[in-house]
Write a protein that holds these residues in place. Structure first.
Motif, mmCIF file in Angstrom:
data_model
loop_
_atom_site.group_PDB
_atom_site.id
_atom_site.type_symbol
_atom_site.label_atom_id
_atom_site.label_comp_id
_atom_site.label_asym_id
_atom_site.label_seq_id
_atom_site.Cartn_x
_atom_site.Cartn_y
_atom_site.Cartn_z
ATOM 1 N N GLU A 97 0.738 -1.331 -0.114
ATOM 2 C CA GLU A 97 0.095 0.013 0.101
ATOM 3 C C GLU A 97 0.810 1.319 0.142
ATOM 4 O O GLU A 97 0.397 2.475 -0.605
ATOM 5 C CB GLU A 97 -0.857 -0.015 1.245
ATOM 6 C CG GLU A 97 -1.800 -1.326 1.103
ATOM 7 C CD GLU A 97 -2.767 -1.569 -0.108
ATOM 8 O OE1 GLU A 97 -3.071 -0.465 -0.803
ATOM 9 O OE2 GLU A 97 -3.113 -2.707 -0.309
ATOM 10 N N CYS A 98 1.846 1.432 0.703
ATOM 11 C CA CYS A 98 2.926 2.446 0.773
ATOM 12 C C CYS A 98 3.645 2.661 -0.693
ATOM 13 O O CYS A 98 3.772 3.796 -1.238
ATOM 14 C CB CYS A 98 3.939 2.413 1.856
ATOM 15 S SG CYS A 98 3.207 2.608 3.362
ATOM 16 N N THR A 99 3.785 1.451 -1.410
ATOM 17 C CA THR A 99 4.299 1.799 -2.665
ATOM 18 C C THR A 99 3.205 2.458 -3.362
ATOM 19 O O THR A 99 3.777 3.206 -4.491
ATOM 20 C CB THR A 99 4.534 0.349 -3.554
ATOM 21 O OG1 THR A 99 5.578 -0.291 -2.568
ATOM 22 C CG2 THR A 99 5.120 0.475 -4.727
ATOM 23 N N HIS A 100 1.954 2.226 -3.449
ATOM 24 C CA HIS A 100 0.953 3.125 -4.137
ATOM 25 C C HIS A 100 1.042 4.456 -3.831
ATOM 26 O O HIS A 100 0.984 5.285 -4.707
ATOM 27 C CB HIS A 100 -0.577 2.525 -3.845
ATOM 28 C CG HIS A 100 -0.963 1.344 -4.356
ATOM 29 N ND1 HIS A 100 -0.979 1.135 -5.783
ATOM 30 C CD2 HIS A 100 -1.436 0.015 -3.820
ATOM 31 C CE1 HIS A 100 -1.571 -0.144 -6.108
ATOM 32 N NE2 HIS A 100 -1.652 -0.613 -5.065
ATOM 33 N N ARG A 101 1.535 4.642 -2.464
ATOM 34 C CA ARG A 101 1.787 6.072 -2.265
ATOM 35 C C ARG A 101 2.837 6.790 -2.908
ATOM 36 O O ARG A 101 2.692 7.738 -3.397
ATOM 37 C CB ARG A 101 2.002 6.205 -0.686
ATOM 38 C CG ARG A 101 0.964 5.929 0.303
ATOM 39 C CD ARG A 101 1.165 6.105 1.882
ATOM 40 N NE ARG A 101 1.280 7.370 2.167
ATOM 41 C CZ ARG A 101 2.048 7.704 3.187
ATOM 42 N NH1 ARG A 101 2.549 6.970 3.997
ATOM 43 N NH2 ARG A 101 2.168 8.950 3.304
ATOM 44 N N PHE A 125 7.998 -4.513 -4.439
ATOM 45 C CA PHE A 125 8.630 -3.881 -3.402
ATOM 46 C C PHE A 125 8.325 -4.538 -1.858
ATOM 47 O O PHE A 125 9.299 -4.383 -0.970
ATOM 48 C CB PHE A 125 8.161 -2.468 -3.287
ATOM 49 C CG PHE A 125 8.948 -1.519 -3.936
ATOM 50 C CD1 PHE A 125 10.152 -0.806 -3.505
ATOM 51 C CD2 PHE A 125 8.437 -0.859 -5.173
ATOM 52 C CE1 PHE A 125 10.836 -0.010 -4.256
ATOM 53 C CE2 PHE A 125 9.132 0.025 -5.821
ATOM 54 C CZ PHE A 125 10.328 0.459 -5.530
ATOM 55 N N MET A 126 7.421 -5.309 -2.010
ATOM 56 C CA MET A 126 7.180 -6.299 -0.798
ATOM 57 C C MET A 126 8.276 -7.298 -0.803
ATOM 58 O O MET A 126 8.922 -7.721 0.148
ATOM 59 C CB MET A 126 5.834 -7.010 -0.749
ATOM 60 C CG MET A 126 4.426 -6.382 -0.530
ATOM 61 S SD MET A 126 3.260 -7.200 -0.132
ATOM 62 C CE MET A 126 2.891 -7.787 -1.889
ATOM 63 N N GLY A 127 8.740 -7.883 -1.940
ATOM 64 C CA GLY A 127 9.760 -8.647 -2.153
ATOM 65 C C GLY A 127 11.108 -8.279 -1.529
ATOM 66 O O GLY A 127 12.086 -8.466 -0.974
ATOM 67 N N LEU A 166 6.711 -11.227 -6.736
ATOM 68 C CA LEU A 166 7.198 -11.280 -5.356
ATOM 69 C C LEU A 166 8.562 -12.044 -5.085
ATOM 70 O O LEU A 166 9.468 -11.525 -4.452
ATOM 71 C CB LEU A 166 6.012 -11.887 -4.687
ATOM 72 C CG LEU A 166 5.045 -10.753 -3.929
ATOM 73 C CD1 LEU A 166 3.614 -11.843 -3.552
ATOM 74 C CD2 LEU A 166 5.519 -10.044 -2.815
ATOM 75 N N THR A 167 8.484 -13.305 -5.862
ATOM 76 C CA THR A 167 9.828 -13.814 -5.610
ATOM 77 C C THR A 167 10.924 -13.201 -6.180
ATOM 78 O O THR A 167 12.023 -13.256 -5.771
ATOM 79 C CB THR A 167 9.437 -15.385 -6.439
ATOM 80 O OG1 THR A 167 8.644 -16.146 -5.968
ATOM 81 C CG2 THR A 167 10.820 -16.009 -6.406
#
Length: 213
Positions: A97-101, A125-127, A166-167
């Protein structure tokens, strides 16, 4: 019978912890940790939709040129349905969600204003963060497996692509930078995502086709 707010709050605290593996306090800390990763301010508002009939885990804003009106919403029940449980898994989802920001005034190439591409970038970015911030591989697997279950739509990509990016973010970027003791700038990480996007552009379009007939 008299109500005792402190006792009621304690029961709510215990219920949240036993059901979702974290409390409201943990959620705020998880949001702060995700914001710190990007070096952006906390959102103007945090909304908990867990006990509400409508809502979900999402980013909302009106002014794409400012962080000042950003809202982060979360729904622990929604995440639980995807098998996403616990503090580390939660903060990874908030990283999305912060990447959307940080992308709120950026238009990705692709159909529908690059909606799939932006969602995949947020997954990327989660990965990256999971690798750089030493987030447990178990928690990463929980999130990756949960996102793999997501159905495709015009707004969101199919789970197989989400699992793959993600990987890629973890193994080829996050862990690589961790081993080499570096942390790149956000534009540099966006370039790494763009490399993957260009390489897989035809696969993305092929997967999108059923949703844009």
């Amino acid at each position: 019978m008299a109500n005792f707010p402190v006792l009621e709050n304690f029961h709510h605290f215990v219920e949240r912890l036993s059901t979702y593996g974290l409390t409201e306090f943990d959620c705020v800390n998880g949001i702060k940790a995700a914001c710190d990763f990007f070096a952006i301010p906390m959102p103007a508002h945090i909304i908990d939709f867990t006990d509400e009939p409508v809502g979900g885990t999402m980013f909302v804003n009106k002014n794409p040129d400012s962080f000042a009106d950003d809202i982060i919403c979360y729904d622990l029940e929604e995440l639980k349905r995807l098998g996403i449980y616990g503090k580390d898994a939660f903060t990874l989802v908030i990283t999305h969600e912060c990447t959307h920001r940080i992308l709120q005034n950026t238009r990705m190439p692709g159909l529908n204003g690059g909606r799939w591409e932006e969602e995949l970038c947020c997954d990327f970015f989660m990965g990256v963060r999971a690798g750089l911030d030493h987030i447990s591989h178990k928690s990463f697997e929980i999130v990756r497996n949960g996102f793999a279950l997501c159905d495709g739509a015009q707004s969101h990509p199919v789970g197989t692509l989400r699992q793959e990016i993600l990987t890629y973010g973890l193994m080829y970027v996050g862990y690589f930078d961790l081993i080499h003791h570096i942390k790149r700038t956000i534009p540099e990480y966006l370039m790494k995502f763009n490399e993957w996007r260009i390489k897989n552009d035809s696969r993305i379009k092929e997967a999108q086709a059923p949703y844009y007939r």
